[in-house]
Write a protein that holds these residues in place. Structure first.
Motif, PDB file in Angstrom:
ATOM      1  N   UNK A   1      46.374  14.183  -1.636  1.00 38.55           N
ATOM      2  CA  UNK A   1      46.289  15.288  -2.599  1.00 38.55           C
ATOM      3  C   UNK A   1      47.613  15.984  -2.897  1.00 38.55           C
ATOM      4  N   UNK A   2      48.439  16.243  -1.894  1.00 35.12           N
ATOM      5  CA  UNK A   2      49.712  16.931  -2.147  1.00 35.12           C
ATOM      6  C   UNK A   2      50.694  16.044  -2.902  1.00 35.12           C
ATOM      7  N   UNK A   3      50.702  14.772  -2.584  1.00 39.57           N
ATOM      8  CA  UNK A   3      51.581  13.844  -3.293  1.00 39.57           C
ATOM      9  C   UNK A   3      51.117  13.691  -4.737  1.00 39.57           C
ATOM     10  N   UNK A   4      49.811  13.602  -4.937  1.00 39.38           N
ATOM     11  CA  UNK A   4      49.276  13.522  -6.300  1.00 39.38           C
ATOM     12  C   UNK A   4      49.652  14.766  -7.103  1.00 39.38           C
ATOM     13  N   UNK A   5      49.609  15.908  -6.450  1.00 43.83           N
ATOM     14  CA  UNK A   5      49.976  17.159  -7.123  1.00 43.83           C
ATOM     15  C   UNK A   5      51.444  17.129  -7.552  1.00 43.83           C
ATOM     16  N   UNK A   6      52.324  16.656  -6.648  1.00 40.17           N
ATOM     17  CA  UNK A   6      53.748  16.539  -6.989  1.00 40.17           C
ATOM     18  C   UNK A   6      53.950  15.589  -8.168  1.00 40.17           C
ATOM     19  N   UNK A   7      53.222  14.496  -8.174  1.00 42.78           N
ATOM     20  CA  UNK A   7      53.341  13.529  -9.268  1.00 42.78           C
ATOM     21  C   UNK A   7      52.925  14.152 -10.595  1.00 42.78           C
ATOM     22  N   UNK A   8      51.845  14.945 -10.566  1.00 42.30           N
ATOM     23  CA  UNK A   8      51.378  15.598 -11.790  1.00 42.30           C
ATOM     24  C   UNK A   8      52.363  16.675 -12.253  1.00 42.30           C
ATOM     25  N   UNK A   9      52.809  17.521 -11.342  1.00 46.01           N
ATOM     26  CA  UNK A   9      53.706  18.627 -11.686  1.00 46.01           C
ATOM     27  C   UNK A   9      55.010  18.126 -12.293  1.00 46.01           C
ATOM     28  N   UNK A  10      55.543  17.055 -11.732  1.00 46.45           N
ATOM     29  CA  UNK A  10      56.820  16.521 -12.202  1.00 46.45           C
ATOM     30  C   UNK A  10      56.689  15.628 -13.435  1.00 46.45           C
ATOM     31  N   UNK A  11      55.475  15.254 -13.799  1.00 45.15           N
ATOM     32  CA  UNK A  11      55.260  14.382 -14.942  1.00 45.15           C
ATOM     33  C   UNK A  11      55.330  12.905 -14.605  1.00 45.15           C
ATOM     34  N   UNK A  12      55.654  12.577 -13.366  1.00 42.74           N
ATOM     35  CA  UNK A  12      55.744  11.173 -12.974  1.00 42.74           C
ATOM     36  C   UNK A  12      54.383  10.482 -13.037  1.00 42.74           C
ATOM     37  N   UNK A  13      53.311  11.236 -12.875  1.00 40.16           N
ATOM     38  CA  UNK A  13      51.966  10.656 -12.951  1.00 40.16           C
ATOM     39  C   UNK A  13      51.675  10.097 -14.350  1.00 40.16           C
ATOM     40  N   UNK A  14      52.320  10.647 -15.372  1.00 41.06           N
ATOM     41  CA  UNK A  14      52.139  10.113 -16.722  1.00 41.06           C
ATOM     42  C   UNK A  14      52.921   8.821 -16.911  1.00 41.06           C
ATOM     43  N   UNK A  15      54.065   8.711 -16.264  1.00 37.76           N
ATOM     44  CA  UNK A  15      54.889   7.502 -16.370  1.00 37.76           C
ATOM     45  C   UNK A  15      54.389   6.389 -15.457  1.00 37.76           C
ATOM     46  N   UNK A  16      53.804   6.785 -14.348  1.00 39.30           N
ATOM     47  CA  UNK A  16      53.358   5.846 -13.329  1.00 39.30           C
ATOM     48  C   UNK A  16      51.989   6.312 -12.828  1.00 39.30           C
ATOM     49  N   UNK A  17      50.931   6.049 -13.591  1.00 45.94           N
ATOM     50  CA  UNK A  17      49.606   6.570 -13.238  1.00 45.94           C
ATOM     51  C   UNK A  17      49.132   6.075 -11.868  1.00 45.94           C
ATOM     52  N   UNK A  18      48.790   6.995 -10.974  1.00 39.87           N
ATOM     53  CA  UNK A  18      48.335   6.588  -9.644  1.00 39.87           C
ATOM     54  C   UNK A  18      46.932   5.996  -9.666  1.00 39.87           C
ATOM     55  N   UNK A  19      46.749   4.954  -8.891  1.00 42.75           N
ATOM     56  CA  UNK A  19      45.449   4.307  -8.710  1.00 42.75           C
ATOM     57  C   UNK A  19      44.959   4.632  -7.305  1.00 42.75           C
ATOM     58  N   UNK A  20      43.646   4.657  -7.096  1.00 44.67           N
ATOM     59  CA  UNK A  20      43.116   5.047  -5.787  1.00 44.67           C
ATOM     60  C   UNK A  20      43.113   3.954  -4.724  1.00 44.67           C
ATOM     61  N   UNK A  21      43.249   2.679  -5.121  1.00 45.26           N
ATOM     62  CA  UNK A  21      43.156   1.609  -4.123  1.00 45.26           C
ATOM     63  C   UNK A  21      43.975   0.398  -4.536  1.00 45.26           C
ATOM     64  N   UNK A  22      44.537  -0.263  -3.559  1.00 47.01           N
ATOM     65  CA  UNK A  22      45.328  -1.465  -3.790  1.00 47.01           C
ATOM     66  C   UNK A  22      44.493  -2.553  -4.454  1.00 47.01           C
ATOM     67  N   UNK A  23      43.263  -2.726  -4.005  1.00 46.02           N
ATOM     68  CA  UNK A  23      42.400  -3.761  -4.585  1.00 46.02           C
ATOM     69  C   UNK A  23      42.180  -3.534  -6.073  1.00 46.02           C
ATOM     70  N   UNK A  24      42.092  -2.289  -6.487  1.00 46.34           N
ATOM     71  CA  UNK A  24      41.932  -1.986  -7.912  1.00 46.34           C
ATOM     72  C   UNK A  24      43.157  -2.453  -8.691  1.00 46.34           C
ATOM     73  N   UNK A  25      44.318  -2.212  -8.142  1.00 48.76           N
ATOM     74  CA  UNK A  25      45.554  -2.612  -8.813  1.00 48.76           C
ATOM     75  C   UNK A  25      45.669  -4.129  -8.900  1.00 48.76           C
ATOM     76  N   UNK A  26      45.392  -4.808  -7.818  1.00 48.14           N
ATOM     77  CA  UNK A  26      45.550  -6.261  -7.798  1.00 48.14           C
ATOM     78  C   UNK A  26      44.536  -6.959  -8.692  1.00 48.14           C
ATOM     79  N   UNK A  27      43.467  -6.256  -9.052  1.00 53.83           N
ATOM     80  CA  UNK A  27      42.470  -6.822  -9.943  1.00 53.83           C
ATOM     81  C   UNK A  27      42.653  -6.416 -11.385  1.00 53.83           C
TER      82      UNK A  27
END
Length: 128
Positions: free
Chosen positions: A91-117
């Motif tokens: 949660x804190x890392x996700x918050x930092x990503x959102x506040x800095x705008x990095x979450x828009x450039x690099x959208x976080x996914x909740x699980x590795x399996x989701x990404x690999x699929x």
């Protein structure tokens, strides 16, 4: 197919999985650990057309030094025609990503399996 992994530092494990290079960040990512990680991250993000996953699942603490690593990795991979994904649920890392705008450039996914699929790339550069 999964391949053998390597741990170039205690804060980073590198492995290949289904054609992707998975960079697993671990523990506390601060200015000291970022300095250890940076050369390994650069080596893994220098290949053309690389498929890279930045996995923060094992991170306990993440500061602005870690954000710089993520941004640098994204920039290097996309400049070489590759794709990059981020896995993060802290949660804190996700918050930092959102506040800095990095979450828009690099959208976080909740699980590795989701990404690999995922068939459609996330984090593709649309402009500078």
């Amino acid at each position: 197919m999964r391949q053998k992994s390597a741990s170039p530092t205690r804060h980073l494990r590198v492995r290949r999985d289904r054609g992707h290079t998975v960079l697993e960040f671990r523990g506390e990512i601060d200015i000291a650990s970022a300095a250890e990680i940076a050369p390994h991250l650069d080596r893994e993000t220098e290949r053309p057309d690389a498929l890279v996953v930045l996995d923060l699942s094992g991170v306990e603490f993440f500061d602005c030094s870690g954000l710089r690593l993520l941004y640098r990795a994204r920039h290097r991979v996309l400049d070489r025609g590759g794709r990059v994904h981020l896995v993060c649920t802290h949660p804190l890392t996700l918050r930092m990503l959102r506040i800095t705008g990095l979450a828009q450039l690099l959208p976080p996914r909740p699980a590795l399996e989701e990404v690999l699929g995922v068939s459609r790339p996330a984090g593709r550069r649309t402009g500078r």
